[in-house]
Design a protein around this motif. Structure first.
Motif, PDB file in Angstrom:
ATOM      1  N   ALA A   1       0.829  -1.208   0.000  1.00  0.00           N
ATOM      2  CA  ALA A   1       0.000   0.000   0.000  1.00  0.00           C
ATOM      3  C   ALA A   1       0.862   1.255   0.000  1.00  0.00           C
ATOM      4  O   ALA A   1       0.519   2.263  -0.636  1.00  0.00           O
ATOM      5  CB  ALA A   1      -0.929  -0.006   1.220  1.00  0.00           C
ATOM      6  N   ARG A   2       1.981   1.209   0.689  1.00  0.00           N
ATOM      7  CA  ARG A   2       2.884   2.367   0.717  1.00  0.00           C
ATOM      8  C   ARG A   2       3.401   2.676  -0.671  1.00  0.00           C
ATOM      9  O   ARG A   2       3.593   3.845  -1.029  1.00  0.00           O
ATOM     10  CB  ARG A   2       4.038   2.104   1.691  1.00  0.00           C
ATOM     11  CG  ARG A   2       4.913   3.327   1.904  1.00  0.00           C
ATOM     12  CD  ARG A   2       5.862   3.153   3.059  1.00  0.00           C
ATOM     13  NE  ARG A   2       6.885   2.144   2.812  1.00  0.00           N
ATOM     14  CZ  ARG A   2       7.876   1.879   3.667  1.00  0.00           C
ATOM     15  NH1 ARG A   2       7.929   2.526   4.838  1.00  0.00           N
ATOM     16  NH2 ARG A   2       8.775   0.955   3.388  1.00  0.00           N
ATOM     17  N   ARG A   3       3.634   1.648  -1.468  1.00  0.00           N
ATOM     18  CA  ARG A   3       4.083   1.880  -2.846  1.00  0.00           C
ATOM     19  C   ARG A   3       3.025   2.605  -3.665  1.00  0.00           C
ATOM     20  O   ARG A   3       3.350   3.287  -4.639  1.00  0.00           O
ATOM     21  CB  ARG A   3       4.442   0.552  -3.514  1.00  0.00           C
ATOM     22  CG  ARG A   3       5.693  -0.081  -2.960  1.00  0.00           C
ATOM     23  CD  ARG A   3       6.210  -1.178  -3.860  1.00  0.00           C
ATOM     24  NE  ARG A   3       7.468  -1.708  -3.388  1.00  0.00           N
ATOM     25  CZ  ARG A   3       8.246  -2.529  -4.092  1.00  0.00           C
ATOM     26  NH1 ARG A   3       7.862  -2.918  -5.304  1.00  0.00           N
ATOM     27  NH2 ARG A   3       9.394  -2.974  -3.592  1.00  0.00           N
TER      28      ARG A   3
ATOM     29  N   ARG B   1      -0.589   4.954  -0.312  1.00  0.00           N
ATOM     30  CA  ARG B   1      -1.780   4.803   0.528  1.00  0.00           C
ATOM     31  C   ARG B   1      -1.435   4.171   1.873  1.00  0.00           C
ATOM     32  O   ARG B   1      -2.271   3.496   2.484  1.00  0.00           O
ATOM     33  CB  ARG B   1      -2.829   3.942  -0.197  1.00  0.00           C
ATOM     34  CG  ARG B   1      -3.193   4.424  -1.591  1.00  0.00           C
ATOM     35  CD  ARG B   1      -3.814   5.806  -1.552  1.00  0.00           C
ATOM     36  NE  ARG B   1      -5.107   5.820  -0.874  1.00  0.00           N
ATOM     37  CZ  ARG B   1      -5.746   6.933  -0.535  1.00  0.00           C
ATOM     38  NH1 ARG B   1      -5.191   8.123  -0.763  1.00  0.00           N
ATOM     39  NH2 ARG B   1      -6.919   6.856   0.069  1.00  0.00           N
ATOM     40  N   ALA B   2      -0.228   4.408   2.356  1.00  0.00           N
ATOM     41  CA  ALA B   2       0.212   3.793   3.613  1.00  0.00           C
ATOM     42  C   ALA B   2      -0.669   4.194   4.789  1.00  0.00           C
ATOM     43  O   ALA B   2      -1.053   3.356   5.609  1.00  0.00           O
ATOM     44  CB  ALA B   2       1.666   4.167   3.899  1.00  0.00           C
ATOM     45  N   VAL B   3      -1.009   5.476   4.887  1.00  0.00           N
ATOM     46  CA  VAL B   3      -1.772   5.958   6.044  1.00  0.00           C
ATOM     47  C   VAL B   3      -3.207   5.440   6.029  1.00  0.00           C
ATOM     48  O   VAL B   3      -3.674   4.883   7.041  1.00  0.00           O
ATOM     49  CB  VAL B   3      -1.722   7.495   6.135  1.00  0.00           C
ATOM     50  CG1 VAL B   3      -2.597   7.995   7.279  1.00  0.00           C
ATOM     51  CG2 VAL B   3      -0.282   7.968   6.327  1.00  0.00           C
ATOM     52  N   PRO B   4      -3.954   5.594   4.927  1.00  0.00           N
ATOM     53  CA  PRO B   4      -5.323   5.063   4.960  1.00  0.00           C
ATOM     54  C   PRO B   4      -5.376   3.554   5.116  1.00  0.00           C
ATOM     55  O   PRO B   4      -6.303   3.027   5.751  1.00  0.00           O
ATOM     56  CB  PRO B   4      -5.923   5.519   3.624  1.00  0.00           C
ATOM     57  CG  PRO B   4      -4.773   5.901   2.772  1.00  0.00           C
ATOM     58  CD  PRO B   4      -3.701   6.367   3.687  1.00  0.00           C
ATOM     59  N   PHE B   5      -4.386   2.836   4.583  1.00  0.00           N
ATOM     60  CA  PHE B   5      -4.394   1.379   4.750  1.00  0.00           C
ATOM     61  C   PHE B   5      -4.065   1.014   6.193  1.00  0.00           C
ATOM     62  O   PHE B   5      -4.658   0.089   6.757  1.00  0.00           O
ATOM     63  CB  PHE B   5      -3.405   0.727   3.797  1.00  0.00           C
ATOM     64  CG  PHE B   5      -3.508  -0.779   3.758  1.00  0.00           C
ATOM     65  CD1 PHE B   5      -4.672  -1.391   3.327  1.00  0.00           C
ATOM     66  CD2 PHE B   5      -2.445  -1.581   4.134  1.00  0.00           C
ATOM     67  CE1 PHE B   5      -4.781  -2.777   3.289  1.00  0.00           C
ATOM     68  CE2 PHE B   5      -2.538  -2.959   4.103  1.00  0.00           C
ATOM     69  CZ  PHE B   5      -3.713  -3.560   3.688  1.00  0.00           C
TER      70      PHE B   5
ATOM     71  N   ALA C   1      -8.115  -7.666   2.103  1.00  0.00           N
ATOM     72  CA  ALA C   1      -8.700  -7.147   0.870  1.00  0.00           C
ATOM     73  C   ALA C   1      -9.771  -6.106   1.163  1.00  0.00           C
ATOM     74  O   ALA C   1      -9.856  -5.069   0.483  1.00  0.00           O
ATOM     75  CB  ALA C   1      -9.279  -8.295   0.042  1.00  0.00           C
ATOM     76  N   ARG C   2     -10.610  -6.351   2.180  1.00  0.00           N
ATOM     77  CA  ARG C   2     -11.636  -5.372   2.540  1.00  0.00           C
ATOM     78  C   ARG C   2     -11.006  -4.070   3.017  1.00  0.00           C
ATOM     79  O   ARG C   2     -11.467  -2.981   2.675  1.00  0.00           O
ATOM     80  CB  ARG C   2     -12.559  -5.938   3.631  1.00  0.00           C
ATOM     81  CG  ARG C   2     -13.542  -6.984   3.130  1.00  0.00           C
ATOM     82  CD  ARG C   2     -14.717  -7.140   4.091  1.00  0.00           C
ATOM     83  NE  ARG C   2     -14.303  -7.563   5.419  1.00  0.00           N
ATOM     84  CZ  ARG C   2     -14.216  -8.836   5.797  1.00  0.00           C
ATOM     85  NH1 ARG C   2     -14.480  -9.810   4.934  1.00  0.00           N
ATOM     86  NH2 ARG C   2     -13.863  -9.145   7.036  1.00  0.00           N
ATOM     87  N   ALA C   3      -9.937  -4.193   3.813  1.00  0.00           N
ATOM     88  CA  ALA C   3      -9.235  -2.988   4.280  1.00  0.00           C
ATOM     89  C   ALA C   3      -8.637  -2.232   3.100  1.00  0.00           C
ATOM     90  O   ALA C   3      -8.632  -0.995   3.069  1.00  0.00           O
ATOM     91  CB  ALA C   3      -8.149  -3.366   5.279  1.00  0.00           C
TER      92      ALA C   3
ATOM     93  N   GLY D   1      -8.537   2.504  -0.580  1.00  0.00           N
ATOM     94  CA  GLY D   1      -8.250   2.873  -1.963  1.00  0.00           C
ATOM     95  C   GLY D   1      -7.021   2.187  -2.519  1.00  0.00           C
ATOM     96  O   GLY D   1      -6.306   2.738  -3.367  1.00  0.00           O
ATOM     97  N   VAL D   2      -6.767   0.965  -2.039  1.00  0.00           N
ATOM     98  CA  VAL D   2      -5.617   0.170  -2.479  1.00  0.00           C
ATOM     99  C   VAL D   2      -6.138  -1.009  -3.306  1.00  0.00           C
ATOM    100  O   VAL D   2      -7.240  -1.518  -3.055  1.00  0.00           O
ATOM    101  CB  VAL D   2      -4.826  -0.350  -1.255  1.00  0.00           C
ATOM    102  CG1 VAL D   2      -3.714  -1.298  -1.671  1.00  0.00           C
ATOM    103  CG2 VAL D   2      -4.264   0.821  -0.459  1.00  0.00           C
ATOM    104  N   ASP D   3      -5.353  -1.434  -4.269  1.00  0.00           N
ATOM    105  CA  ASP D   3      -5.713  -2.596  -5.074  1.00  0.00           C
ATOM    106  C   ASP D   3      -5.864  -3.810  -4.154  1.00  0.00           C
ATOM    107  O   ASP D   3      -4.875  -4.276  -3.575  1.00  0.00           O
ATOM    108  CB  ASP D   3      -4.615  -2.848  -6.111  1.00  0.00           C
ATOM    109  CG  ASP D   3      -4.898  -4.035  -7.027  1.00  0.00           C
ATOM    110  OD1 ASP D   3      -5.787  -4.844  -6.713  1.00  0.00           O
ATOM    111  OD2 ASP D   3      -4.208  -4.154  -8.054  1.00  0.00           O
TER     112      ASP D   3
END
Length: 233
Positions: free
Chosen positions: A105-107, A110-114, A136-138, A143-145
């Motif tokens: 997610a950091r890549r 989106r590190a913070v929202p994840f 996956a739900r998180a 907003g992460v794949d």
């Protein structure tokens, strides 16, 4: 140039969750101000990669008595912080999954929202974040794949990045979580957050002196256990 402060955190540790809550209350953009390293109990594949680097975990598993103490202590501290908490039940957890998913997610920026989505799932709803479904739900919430998140351990580059994080923890003598490092100074546990903030931002309104209750030999020497409360693996 001096290195930025480093924070070793874990989705497993309730004290890590409370520490980041405290840090973000004081420094809302803390994720942009310090370098964050995930830390966890690695699976066999990650362990093999660590062994190839000549690294291992300094942390040892806690006793049943300590686990029950942490349960009571965390509920008390969460209540004082105004946080609702549902203690999760970990059954054969695979900690590589959420931590490597966070690196993925950091890549994506989106590190913070994840991070927020995972801690909400674990500490607010008591969900098992070591399952692909919850991860996956998180990811969707953040907003992460979701496919990339739940399959992060299969990504060789992400796996190598995770090994780098744990090897850095070995080099920094990390023996418990949360663990902050500022130059030669180390701060272990929730009850050292104010000490860290006072040392990092001496011109801010610090609540405590960072050197109080820390022996001179600890500050001057390489690495010692101060046996503080508020820290776990």
């Amino acid at each position: 140039m001096k290195r930025r402060p480093r924070l070793y955190f874990s989705f497993r540790s309730p004290y890590s969750w409370l520490t980041l809550h405290r840090l973000r209350r004081e420094v809302p953009d803390i994720f942009d101000q310090i370098d964050c390293y995930p830390y966890w109990d690695p699976d066999a594949k990650t362990n093999a990669g660590l062994a190839e680097r000549g690294a291992e975990l300094h942390y040892t598993q806690m006793s049943r008595a300590k686990h029950f103490y942490i349960l009571q202590d965390t509920k008390r501290l969460a209540g004082q912080a105004g946080l609702a908490m549902a203690w999760p039940i970990d059954v054969d957890p695979w900690w590589d999954l959420p931590h490597l998913a966070w690196l993925r997610a950091r890549r994506e920026g989106r590190a913070v929202p994840f991070y927020d989505a995972l801690v909400a799932a674990r500490w607010e709803r008591g969900e098992d974040i070591c399952t692909p479904e919850v991860v996956a739900r998180a990811a969707v919430v953040a907003g992460v794949d979701p496919d990339a998140a739940r399959t992060a351990p299969e990504d060789a580059e992400i796996r190598a990045e995770g090994i780098d994080c744990l090897a850095a923890a070995y080099d920094d003598d990390v023996f418990g979580i949360p663990y902050l490092r500022l130059g030669r100074h180390r701060f272990w546990g929730l009850d050292r957050v104010d000490h860290f903030l006072a040392a990092w931002r001496p011109d801010a309104d610090a609540q405590t002196d960072p050197t109080v209750a820390v022996p001179a030999a600890v500050l001057a020497g390489p690495a010692f256990d101060t046996d503080t409360a508020g820290g776990c693996g």
